[in-house]
Design a protein around this motif. Sequence first.
Motif, mmCIF file in Angstrom:
data_model
loop_
_atom_site.group_PDB
_atom_site.id
_atom_site.type_symbol
_atom_site.label_atom_id
_atom_site.label_comp_id
_atom_site.label_asym_id
_atom_site.label_seq_id
_atom_site.Cartn_x
_atom_site.Cartn_y
_atom_site.Cartn_z
ATOM 1 N N THR A 275 -14.286 -133.801 24.624
ATOM 2 C CA THR A 275 -14.034 -133.642 26.055
ATOM 3 C C THR A 275 -15.227 -134.165 26.839
ATOM 4 O OG1 THR A 275 -13.314 -132.062 27.741
ATOM 5 C CG2 THR A 275 -15.035 -131.325 26.244
ATOM 6 N N ALA B 239 -3.804 -128.674 28.543
ATOM 7 C CA ALA B 239 -4.219 -130.065 28.712
ATOM 8 C C ALA B 239 -5.737 -130.052 28.819
ATOM 9 C CB ALA B 239 -3.591 -130.690 29.947
ATOM 10 N N ARG C 197 -9.180 -132.313 29.218
ATOM 11 C CA ARG C 197 -9.671 -133.622 29.646
ATOM 12 C C ARG C 197 -10.485 -134.269 28.532
ATOM 13 N NH1 ARG C 197 -12.810 -135.070 35.343
ATOM 14 N NH2 ARG C 197 -13.159 -137.285 34.887
ATOM 15 N N TYR D 157 -6.097 -136.805 29.850
ATOM 16 C CA TYR D 157 -5.977 -135.527 29.146
ATOM 17 C C TYR D 157 -5.266 -135.689 27.809
ATOM 18 C CZ TYR D 157 -7.375 -133.239 33.467
ATOM 19 O OH TYR D 157 -8.084 -132.823 34.571
ATOM 20 N N MET E 174 -3.760 -136.470 35.887
ATOM 21 C CA MET E 174 -2.824 -135.531 35.272
ATOM 22 C C MET E 174 -1.482 -135.583 35.995
ATOM 23 S SD MET E 174 -2.341 -133.456 32.875
ATOM 24 C CE MET E 174 -1.305 -132.095 32.385
#
Length: 362
Positions: A78, A117, A119, A131, A157
């Motif tokens: 991430t 979700a 990132r 994501y 998103m």
Amino acid sequence: MQTILPITKGIYRYLLVTGLWFMATGISYSSDTTIKIDDFSDKYYALLEIESRDDYYSYGTLSMYEKSTGKELFHTPTLIPTSALDDIRSNIKELPYGEQSMIIYEDFNFDNIKDFAIRDGNYSCYSGPSYIVFLAKGNNFVKDEDFTGLAQDYCGMFRTDLEAQRIYTMTKSGCCWHQYSEFSVENNKPRLEKELSVDVSNPFYISRETIKIRKGEEMEEEEVHYLIPEHLGEESVLFTFLIPGKKRENDKRMYLLYENDHLQYFFIKDASNEIELHYPDALAYDKGEYIWEYDPTPDKTEEETGLGFTRPGAAYRIYETDREVGIRVKVNNKMYDIKGDKFTQQGTLRNLTEKIGELKNK
């Protein structure tokens, strides 16, 4: 507010295992930083371990845990803006271009169970947030390639509407091309239902909209063009008037424009600006296959200024007198007089000689 504590990895693990974790939003140890995030669920929490950072982004691994057992459910790479490390918040979706948080916890596939979700970078359009989507499956969360694609291949998103059970995405190219898509969920997979592409790139005063709508297993396509009056230059509108319909929604409007160094005629729906006729269209203009017939002198019956053109199957003449404006259309040797509202007239046909003279030889 986050609490940063100097602590060794051994003490950190001890506190975590024995349940003596002090309820802080972050902990720092050694040269790394590990932050606990638990603002999104009563059942789960996440540990973010920062492995590297620069002035803009911090990169690391996010691991998701079950609170009741401490079981790790999944982990994934991430990133997070470095400036956000002191105040990490989840479930922020300011679409399409605003803040979008590292963790989004909501129901993506409309099965009444929330999913995750996370990132993973800036891989969506124009280096926007992207994501990886993990769908709830039993007691676990499993990465789903189809839903992840919706969070990678568009702008940021996607948006969900639980009541309508629809997913919405947006993408773009430059300032003037946008695409909006609507998905349903069928057999736990996103299914395209509608797609609208809007192009106002050339010319900038016409919006070309391509609409695809699902009909059974096929996508039916329709293209509609709209005039954008607010994009016209101050001197562009040479002549315009309203053609009243029986109802307000049936009103039409005629525009005679001088844009991009050539004369153009538009007949549109007044309420929506949808173009019903455009002369000459882009193809005819590029090939030089058009001609205007300008008559600034009175005809036999009245002092009338006229401007005419011919298309396959029909001849058109826009006219103006001291009392009337309108359009005469001749089709199959029959003449139709479409009368305009004189009180809505702006501009005039009576000063076009110079511009028409420039165009006659084209």
